[in-house]
Design a protein around this motif. Structure first.
Motif, PDB file in Angstrom:
ATOM      1  N   UNK A 115       0.783  -1.200   0.010  1.00 15.27           N
ATOM      2  CA  UNK A 115       0.106   0.002  -0.048  1.00 15.27           C
ATOM      3  C   UNK A 115       0.867   1.268   0.026  1.00 15.27           C
ATOM      4  N   UNK A 116       2.002   1.200   0.673  1.00 13.22           N
ATOM      5  CA  UNK A 116       3.013   2.482   0.804  1.00 13.22           C
ATOM      6  C   UNK A 116       3.456   2.788  -0.618  1.00 13.22           C
ATOM      7  N   UNK A 118       2.172   1.900  -3.607  1.00 11.60           N
ATOM      8  CA  UNK A 118       1.078   2.577  -4.309  1.00 11.60           C
ATOM      9  C   UNK A 118       0.620   3.791  -4.049  1.00 11.60           C
ATOM     10  N   UNK A 119       0.793   4.306  -2.710  1.00 12.95           N
ATOM     11  CA  UNK A 119       0.366   5.666  -2.485  1.00 12.95           C
ATOM     12  C   UNK A 119       1.575   6.418  -3.015  1.00 12.95           C
ATOM     13  N   UNK A 120       2.546   6.271  -2.932  1.00  9.46           N
ATOM     14  CA  UNK A 120       3.955   6.861  -3.409  1.00  9.46           C
ATOM     15  C   UNK A 120       3.945   7.101  -5.012  1.00  9.46           C
ATOM     16  N   UNK A 121       3.112   6.128  -5.547  1.00  9.57           N
ATOM     17  CA  UNK A 121       2.972   6.071  -7.251  1.00  9.57           C
ATOM     18  C   UNK A 121       1.944   7.296  -7.417  1.00  9.57           C
ATOM     19  N   UNK A 122       0.918   7.128  -6.620  1.00  7.86           N
ATOM     20  CA  UNK A 122      -0.293   8.270  -6.947  1.00  7.86           C
ATOM     21  C   UNK A 122       0.254   9.469  -6.527  1.00  7.86           C
ATOM     22  N   UNK A 123       1.201   9.678  -5.367  1.00 12.99           N
ATOM     23  CA  UNK A 123       1.429  10.973  -5.058  1.00 12.99           C
ATOM     24  C   UNK A 123       2.400  11.312  -6.215  1.00 12.99           C
ATOM     25  N   UNK A 124       3.016  10.520  -6.805  1.00  7.83           N
ATOM     26  CA  UNK A 124       3.916  11.149  -7.902  1.00  7.83           C
ATOM     27  C   UNK A 124       3.164  11.455  -8.974  1.00  7.83           C
ATOM     28  N   UNK A 125       1.996  10.904  -9.230  1.00  6.00           N
ATOM     29  CA  UNK A 125       1.124  11.443 -10.389  1.00  6.00           C
ATOM     30  C   UNK A 125       0.605  12.692 -10.189  1.00  6.00           C
ATOM     31  N   UNK A 126       0.425  12.880  -8.784  1.00  3.59           N
ATOM     32  CA  UNK A 126      -0.447  14.316  -8.485  1.00  3.59           C
ATOM     33  C   UNK A 126       0.889  15.321  -8.588  1.00  3.59           C
ATOM     34  N   UNK A 127       2.090  15.075  -8.111  1.00  8.71           N
ATOM     35  CA  UNK A 127       3.095  15.786  -8.311  1.00  8.71           C
ATOM     36  C   UNK A 127       3.672  16.040  -9.596  1.00  8.71           C
ATOM     37  N   UNK A 128       3.477  15.024 -10.589  1.00  6.51           N
ATOM     38  CA  UNK A 128       3.700  15.302 -12.170  1.00  6.51           C
ATOM     39  C   UNK A 128       2.872  16.416 -12.554  1.00  6.51           C
ATOM     40  N   UNK A 129       1.542  16.113 -12.175  1.00  7.53           N
ATOM     41  CA  UNK A 129       0.312  17.195 -12.690  1.00  7.53           C
ATOM     42  C   UNK A 129       0.521  18.551 -12.197  1.00  7.53           C
ATOM     43  N   UNK A 130       0.674  18.764 -10.920  1.00  3.36           N
ATOM     44  CA  UNK A 130       1.148  20.059 -10.595  1.00  3.36           C
ATOM     45  C   UNK A 130       2.197  20.732 -11.182  1.00  3.36           C
ATOM     46  N   UNK A 131       3.316  19.835 -11.329  1.00  4.92           N
ATOM     47  CA  UNK A 131       4.735  20.624 -11.954  1.00  4.92           C
ATOM     48  C   UNK A 131       4.573  20.764 -13.271  1.00  4.92           C
ATOM     49  N   UNK A 132       3.669  20.050 -13.854  1.00  4.71           N
ATOM     50  CA  UNK A 132       3.514  20.170 -15.517  1.00  4.71           C
ATOM     51  C   UNK A 132       2.472  21.573 -15.550  1.00  4.71           C
ATOM     52  N   UNK A 133       1.696  21.731 -14.633  1.00  5.12           N
ATOM     53  CA  UNK A 133       0.849  22.836 -14.793  1.00  5.12           C
ATOM     54  C   UNK A 133       1.497  24.073 -14.431  1.00  5.12           C
ATOM     55  N   UNK A 134       2.665  24.162 -13.612  1.00  2.00           N
ATOM     56  CA  UNK A 134       3.412  25.192 -13.446  1.00  2.00           C
ATOM     57  C   UNK A 134       3.371  25.655 -12.015  1.00  2.00           C
ATOM     58  N   UNK A 135       2.943  24.885 -11.157  1.00  5.28           N
ATOM     59  CA  UNK A 135       2.872  25.177  -9.573  1.00  5.28           C
ATOM     60  C   UNK A 135       3.813  25.502  -9.090  1.00  5.28           C
ATOM     61  N   UNK A 222      14.390  13.648  -0.912  1.00  6.59           N
ATOM     62  CA  UNK A 222      14.274  12.615   0.097  1.00  6.59           C
ATOM     63  C   UNK A 222      13.427  12.698   1.121  1.00  6.59           C
ATOM     64  N   UNK A 223      13.087  14.165   1.401  1.00  9.41           N
ATOM     65  CA  UNK A 223      12.041  14.367   2.516  1.00  9.41           C
ATOM     66  C   UNK A 223      10.680  14.483   2.173  1.00  9.41           C
ATOM     67  N   UNK A 224      10.382  13.907   1.098  1.00  3.97           N
ATOM     68  CA  UNK A 224       9.026  13.583   0.589  1.00  3.97           C
ATOM     69  C   UNK A 224       9.039  12.387  -0.542  1.00  3.97           C
ATOM     70  N   UNK A 225       8.748  11.331   0.060  1.00  2.02           N
ATOM     71  CA  UNK A 225       8.779  10.123  -0.839  1.00  2.02           C
ATOM     72  C   UNK A 225       7.701  10.438  -1.994  1.00  2.02           C
ATOM     73  N   UNK A 226       7.994   9.568  -3.394  1.00  2.00           N
ATOM     74  CA  UNK A 226       6.948   9.690  -4.139  1.00  2.00           C
ATOM     75  C   UNK A 226       7.070  11.017  -5.210  1.00  2.00           C
ATOM     76  N   UNK A 227       7.848  12.037  -5.097  1.00  2.00           N
ATOM     77  CA  UNK A 227       7.972  13.020  -5.916  1.00  2.00           C
ATOM     78  C   UNK A 227       8.110  12.584  -7.167  1.00  2.00           C
ATOM     79  N   UNK A 228       7.668  13.025  -8.190  1.00  2.00           N
ATOM     80  CA  UNK A 228       7.820  12.869  -9.574  1.00  2.00           C
ATOM     81  C   UNK A 228       8.843  13.906  -9.920  1.00  2.00           C
ATOM     82  N   UNK A 229       9.812  13.143 -10.854  1.00  2.00           N
ATOM     83  CA  UNK A 229      11.050  13.930 -11.086  1.00  2.00           C
ATOM     84  C   UNK A 229      11.001  13.829 -12.618  1.00  2.00           C
TER      85      UNK A 229
END
Length: 233
Positions: A115-116, A118-135, A222-229
């Motif tokens: 589950x952890x 899976x949560x990281x992967x979804x977090x990574x998706x959210x991070x990708x979206x916000x990063x791409x939208x210019x957050x 490293x202080x936030x697992x699941x970040x999309x790079x």
């Protein structure tokens, strides 16, 4: 930045996908992929220590990158903010090439010991979206935006898996409702923060939140697992 994926690991991912519909992201499917690619079991384990689980994660990240590329091609400048986010979620869903692979992956990553991941992967998706939208947020909002969108995306995937409507219009409506719910929460938060009667209670939390900063450095931070790079261009 992320290193380019090993070509053999990419081959293993492509080779396992035809078997996932029948055997899931399982050891059996992983062995079939090994046989198809022609690598030794030892080499396959070196490339994928967790076997099919690693390949399932690769498949999810492949979808993130495909969605990022598609979003970069779109002109979202005329859309309202909420519509940009809704469109980005829809583009990420459209980037899925194998619905059964996602169905099987969703079931697998809901298991307690995965589950952890899976949560990281979804977090990574959210991070990708916000990063791409210019957050550009660099405070507590960095976290709350990704947390909220992770919930929206996770719920949307579950809804989409059962959507048999024409052109999946029901999924689009579901996304709009979920984004609307998030916007409503943000509106209430703003009203609470602006209420002078509540300020004695909200001020300490506000001062604490000012000290929170977005992750810095590392690949991923490293202080936030699941970040999309984003990959190297």
């Amino acid at each position: 930045m992320n290193a380019p994926p090993d070509p053999k690991r990419v081959e293993l991912l492509d080779a396992i996908l035809p078997h996932v519909a029948f055997d899931g992201w399982s050891e059996k499917a992983f062995r079939e992929a090994i046989s198809t690619v022609g690598v030794t079991p030892a080499e396959a384990r070196r490339l994928c220590p967790k076997g099919a689980v690693d390949l399932a994660a690769d498949y999810h990240r492949r979808g993130d990158e495909a969605a990022r590329a598609d979003l970069m091609k779109e002109d979202l400048s005329t859309l309202r903010f909420r519509d940009k986010v809704a469109r980005a979620v829809r583009v990420r869903i459209d980037a899925i090439t194998d619905k059964e692979a996602v169905r099987r992956g969703t079931a697998m990553f809901s298991l307690p010991h995965l589950a952890l991941e899976g949560s990281r992967l979804i977090w990574g998706t959210a991070d990708m979206i916000w990063t791409t939208l210019g957050d550009s947020s660099d405070d507590l909002n960095w976290y709350t935006k990704r947390m909220s969108l992770s919930g929206v995306y996770g719920a949307t995937v579950l809804y989409w898996l059962g959507d048999d409507s024409l052109d999946q219009q029901a999924t689009d409506d579901f996304i709009d409702r979920r984004i609307g719910d998030v916007m409503q929460i943000e509106k209430v938060k703003a009203q609470v923060n602006q209420n002078s009667l509540l300020r004695p209670f909200t001020a300490p939390l506000a001062r604490l939140s000012e000290k929170v900063r977005a992750p810095r450095g590392g690949t991923p931070p490293m202080d936030m697992p699941g970040s999309w790079v984003p990959p190297k261009s």
